[in-house]
Design a protein around this motif. Sequence first.
Motif, PDB file in Angstrom:
ATOM      1  N   SER A 105      20.793  -8.904  24.642  1.00  0.00           N
ATOM      2  CA  SER A 105      18.954  -8.691  23.198  1.00  0.00           C
ATOM      3  C   SER A 105      19.016  -9.578  22.741  1.00  0.00           C
ATOM      4  N   ALA A 106      17.723 -10.089  22.030  1.00  0.00           N
ATOM      5  CA  ALA A 106      17.666 -11.024  20.533  1.00  0.00           C
ATOM      6  C   ALA A 106      18.669 -10.428  19.434  1.00  0.00           C
ATOM      7  N   GLU A 107      18.851  -8.541  19.876  1.00  0.00           N
ATOM      8  CA  GLU A 107      19.805  -8.249  18.635  1.00  0.00           C
ATOM      9  C   GLU A 107      21.357  -8.293  18.261  1.00  0.00           C
ATOM     10  N   ASN A 108      21.344  -8.690  20.331  1.00  0.00           N
ATOM     11  CA  ASN A 108      23.213  -8.661  20.283  1.00  0.00           C
ATOM     12  C   ASN A 108      23.273  -9.597  20.024  1.00  0.00           C
ATOM     13  N   GLY A 109      22.533 -11.229  20.585  1.00  0.00           N
ATOM     14  CA  GLY A 109      22.815 -11.648  20.829  1.00  0.00           C
ATOM     15  C   GLY A 109      23.738 -12.386  22.096  1.00  0.00           C
ATOM     16  N   ALA A 110      24.570 -11.793  22.913  1.00  0.00           N
ATOM     17  CA  ALA A 110      25.345 -11.615  24.077  1.00  0.00           C
ATOM     18  C   ALA A 110      24.936 -12.832  24.995  1.00  0.00           C
ATOM     19  N   GLN A 111      25.476 -13.277  25.842  1.00  0.00           N
ATOM     20  CA  GLN A 111      25.713 -13.977  27.087  1.00  0.00           C
ATOM     21  C   GLN A 111      25.880 -14.016  28.357  1.00  0.00           C
ATOM     22  N   LEU A 112      25.320 -13.583  29.201  1.00  0.00           N
ATOM     23  CA  LEU A 112      25.929 -14.312  30.629  1.00  0.00           C
ATOM     24  C   LEU A 112      26.609 -15.484  31.548  1.00  0.00           C
ATOM     25  N   PHE A 113      27.885 -15.561  31.230  1.00  0.00           N
ATOM     26  CA  PHE A 113      27.834 -16.711  32.458  1.00  0.00           C
ATOM     27  C   PHE A 113      27.629 -16.526  33.793  1.00  0.00           C
ATOM     28  N   ILE A 114      27.328 -17.302  34.502  1.00  0.00           N
ATOM     29  CA  ILE A 114      27.309 -16.513  36.343  1.00  0.00           C
ATOM     30  C   ILE A 114      26.937 -18.354  36.743  1.00  0.00           C
ATOM     31  N   PRO A 115      28.779 -18.412  37.717  1.00  0.00           N
ATOM     32  CA  PRO A 115      28.459 -19.089  38.534  1.00  0.00           C
ATOM     33  C   PRO A 115      28.024 -19.566  39.742  1.00  0.00           C
ATOM     34  N   ALA A 116      27.727 -20.522  40.450  1.00  0.00           N
ATOM     35  CA  ALA A 116      27.347 -21.337  41.990  1.00  0.00           C
ATOM     36  C   ALA A 116      27.865 -19.666  42.445  1.00  0.00           C
ATOM     37  N   GLY A 117      27.304 -19.445  43.615  1.00  0.00           N
ATOM     38  CA  GLY A 117      27.845 -18.920  44.368  1.00  0.00           C
ATOM     39  C   GLY A 117      27.030 -17.107  43.637  1.00  0.00           C
ATOM     40  N   PHE A 118      26.351 -16.893  43.179  1.00  0.00           N
ATOM     41  CA  PHE A 118      25.988 -15.525  42.891  1.00  0.00           C
ATOM     42  C   PHE A 118      24.552 -15.326  42.415  1.00  0.00           C
ATOM     43  N   ALA A 119      23.678 -14.307  43.236  1.00  0.00           N
ATOM     44  CA  ALA A 119      22.374 -14.365  42.774  1.00  0.00           C
ATOM     45  C   ALA A 119      22.060 -13.347  41.567  1.00  0.00           C
ATOM     46  N   HIS A 120      21.081 -14.112  40.981  1.00  0.00           N
ATOM     47  CA  HIS A 120      20.808 -14.255  38.958  1.00  0.00           C
ATOM     48  C   HIS A 120      19.792 -12.695  39.549  1.00  0.00           C
ATOM     49  N   GLY A 121      19.248 -11.856  38.524  1.00  0.00           N
ATOM     50  CA  GLY A 121      18.598 -11.244  38.399  1.00  0.00           C
ATOM     51  C   GLY A 121      18.249 -10.150  37.148  1.00  0.00           C
ATOM     52  N   PHE A 122      17.252  -9.967  36.581  1.00  0.00           N
ATOM     53  CA  PHE A 122      16.611  -9.443  34.874  1.00  0.00           C
ATOM     54  C   PHE A 122      15.749  -8.481  34.966  1.00  0.00           C
ATOM     55  N   GLU A 180      22.052 -15.365  55.580  1.00  0.00           N
ATOM     56  CA  GLU A 180      23.052 -16.089  55.589  1.00  0.00           C
ATOM     57  C   GLU A 180      23.371 -16.831  54.665  1.00  0.00           C
ATOM     58  N   SER A 181      25.215 -16.546  53.913  1.00  0.00           N
ATOM     59  CA  SER A 181      25.266 -17.321  52.162  1.00  0.00           C
ATOM     60  C   SER A 181      25.566 -18.203  53.018  1.00  0.00           C
ATOM     61  N   PRO A 182      25.438 -19.316  52.101  1.00  0.00           N
ATOM     62  CA  PRO A 182      25.547 -20.732  51.758  1.00  0.00           C
ATOM     63  C   PRO A 182      27.010 -20.582  51.148  1.00  0.00           C
ATOM     64  N   PHE A 183      27.367 -19.919  50.316  1.00  0.00           N
ATOM     65  CA  PHE A 183      28.821 -19.658  49.953  1.00  0.00           C
ATOM     66  C   PHE A 183      29.444 -19.321  50.732  1.00  0.00           C
ATOM     67  N   PHE A 184      31.181 -19.641  49.981  1.00  0.00           N
ATOM     68  CA  PHE A 184      32.516 -19.554  50.791  1.00  0.00           C
ATOM     69  C   PHE A 184      33.454 -18.577  49.271  1.00  0.00           C
TER      70      PHE A 184
END
Length: 187
Positions: A105-122, A180-184
């Motif tokens: 949130s804008a209030e908590n200022g937290a960040q999430l680092f997501i490396p390649a090999g992960f799907a992302h959504g919000f 068929e995931s391209p990540f290993f």
Amino acid sequence: MIESHHTDLPGVLIIQPDRFGDHRGFFAETYSQRVYAELGINENFVQDNHSLSAETGTVRGLHFQGPPRAQAKLVRCGRGAIFDVAVDIRKGSETYGKWVGYELSAENGAQLFIPAGFAHGFATLQPDSEIIYKCSDYYAPETEVALRWNDPAIGIKWPVQGAAILSDKDSVAPVLADLESPFFWEG
């Protein structure tokens, strides 16, 4: 000083930059290549994206780009609040198909680092939520893949009241079993 915490998915980090505030507001350093390298994040971020979702309950994702244009992401919320999710899609990983989710949130200022090999959504938790994220490769639509946001095999507990607001693409995305995931997993 910046704090980072490992999540239940190896490589995914929750990051809490320091904020320095007074009667005028606050200042925060949201990215420093040197400081983030000390956290183990050695990505060369090449693109910043900024997204606005007007309605609470908007879901974007689950998205990723496959090789050779795979992207790591550093996600934060500049206004409002989101529930940000990463799903492990690396074949052979002990956490394949597992997810983590955090409120950014804008209030908590937290960040999430997501490396390649992960799907992302919000999902948006407040109206007019703005998402700002860094990417380690440029947008390449020919490599973009979507997974079904509410796939029961993944089982994300989205904090969405009522029907989610989706794009046409996200509403018909395939489930994890059809990927068929391209990540290993590289151990």
